[in-house]
Design a protein around this motif. Structure first.
Motif, short mmCIF file in Angstrom:
data_model
loop_
_atom_site.label_atom_id
_atom_site.label_comp_id
_atom_site.label_asym_id
_atom_site.label_seq_id
_atom_site.Cartn_x
_atom_site.Cartn_y
_atom_site.Cartn_z
N ALA A 72 40.53 33.71 44.30
CA ALA A 72 41.45 34.22 45.32
C ALA A 72 42.80 34.58 44.71
O ALA A 72 43.39 35.63 45.05
N ARG A 73 43.31 33.76 43.79
CA ARG A 73 44.60 34.06 43.16
C ARG A 73 44.47 35.22 42.18
O ARG A 73 45.38 36.04 42.07
N PRO A 82 37.55 40.49 36.35
CA PRO A 82 38.27 39.25 36.66
C PRO A 82 38.28 38.22 35.54
O PRO A 82 37.87 37.08 35.72
N SER A 83 38.70 38.64 34.36
CA SER A 83 38.95 37.70 33.27
C SER A 83 39.92 38.34 32.30
O SER A 83 40.23 39.53 32.42
N LEU A 84 40.38 37.56 31.36
CA LEU A 84 41.26 38.08 30.31
C LEU A 84 40.36 38.55 29.15
O LEU A 84 40.10 37.80 28.22
N ALA A 103 44.89 22.02 38.06
CA ALA A 103 43.93 20.93 37.88
C ALA A 103 42.91 20.87 39.01
O ALA A 103 41.77 20.44 38.80
N ASP A 104 43.30 21.29 40.21
CA ASP A 104 42.39 21.20 41.35
C ASP A 104 41.67 22.51 41.65
O ASP A 104 41.03 22.66 42.71
N ASP A 105 41.75 23.47 40.75
CA ASP A 105 41.11 24.77 40.99
C ASP A 105 39.59 24.65 41.08
O ASP A 105 38.97 23.87 40.36
N THR A 106 39.04 25.46 41.95
CA THR A 106 37.60 25.71 42.00
C THR A 106 37.40 27.18 41.63
O THR A 106 38.38 27.95 41.61
N PRO A 107 36.17 27.59 41.35
CA PRO A 107 35.97 29.02 41.09
C PRO A 107 36.49 29.88 42.25
O PRO A 107 37.06 30.95 42.02
N HIS A 160 45.17 43.22 42.70
CA HIS A 160 45.72 44.18 43.65
C HIS A 160 47.07 44.72 43.19
O HIS A 160 47.49 45.79 43.65
N GLU A 161 47.75 44.01 42.31
CA GLU A 161 49.01 44.50 41.74
C GLU A 161 48.75 45.27 40.45
O GLU A 161 49.34 46.33 40.20
#
Length: 193
Positions: A169-170, A111-113, A160-164, A176-177
């Motif tokens: 979740a996104r 889960p990272s680039l 800007a409002d993202d949490t870990p 999954h794709e």
């Protein structure tokens, strides 16, 4: 003839489900085994519901003897006649000896680039760094953690409002794709080697 794909999990198995469900029709792979290192992993029941054979090799039974644990995992993979392994939330670091045995035939979703944020806490680290985007990578597994050749990536914008948790979740939706698409291409290429 289809390639036999073993999927290794430790938890709920959401990536396993998307991989297994993608291997139908003209897909060059078929799931042959879902193996977990945790008997309570929710993904085992999901695999059984799909008619996929399951196995459990509980790492806790082996203490610090990683070689014995991996010997049992290898025996299960051989019993299933696996051609390819997909790590899908399998939370055990595998030894160089095990990885080398499967070199070029083991995939992982991270889960990272990559090469950014190898290891754990990837989303918190991306947010702490002020990154504009996170994402996920599918790569070939090599003895160095999260270091193998990247086969595919999907970028996910960080807001800007993202949490870990919200970012995770996104990114999971993107995983999954991405993972089924990369597995399909990998199996097509593998069959032509």
């Amino acid at each position: 003839m289809s390639l036999r794909v073993a999927i290794l999990i430790s938890g709920g198995g959401s990536n396993m489900v998307t991989l297994a469900d993608s291997m139908t029709g003209d897909h060059p792979g078929r799931p042959c085994l879902v193996l977990s290192n945790r008997p309570e992993a929710g993904g085992l029941a999901k695999a059984e519901a799909r008619g996929i054979p399951t196995a459990v090799v509980d790492h806790r039974n082996y203490g610090k003897d990683r070689k014995a644990f991996e010997g049992e995992v290898q025996a299960a993979l051989e019993g299933a006649r696996a051609d390819v392994i997909c790590l899908a939330g399998f939370m055990r670091v595998l030894t160089a000896e095990f990885v080398t045995r499967w070199q070029g035939r083991m995939l992982n979703i991270h889960p990272s680039l990559l090469p950014k944020y190898k290891g754990l806490d990837t989303h918190a680290r991306a947010l702490a760094a002020g990154d504009a985007e996170g994402g996920c990578s599918v790569h070939l597994v090599t003895p160095e953690l999260d270091d193998g050749p990247v086969l595919g990536q999907t970028r996910v914008e960080i807001t800007a409002d993202d949490t870990p948790e919200s970012l995770a979740a996104r990114v999971l939706v993107a995983e999954h794709e991405l993972y089924p698409a990369v597995l399909r291409q990998f199996c097509m290429d593998f069959r032509h080697l």
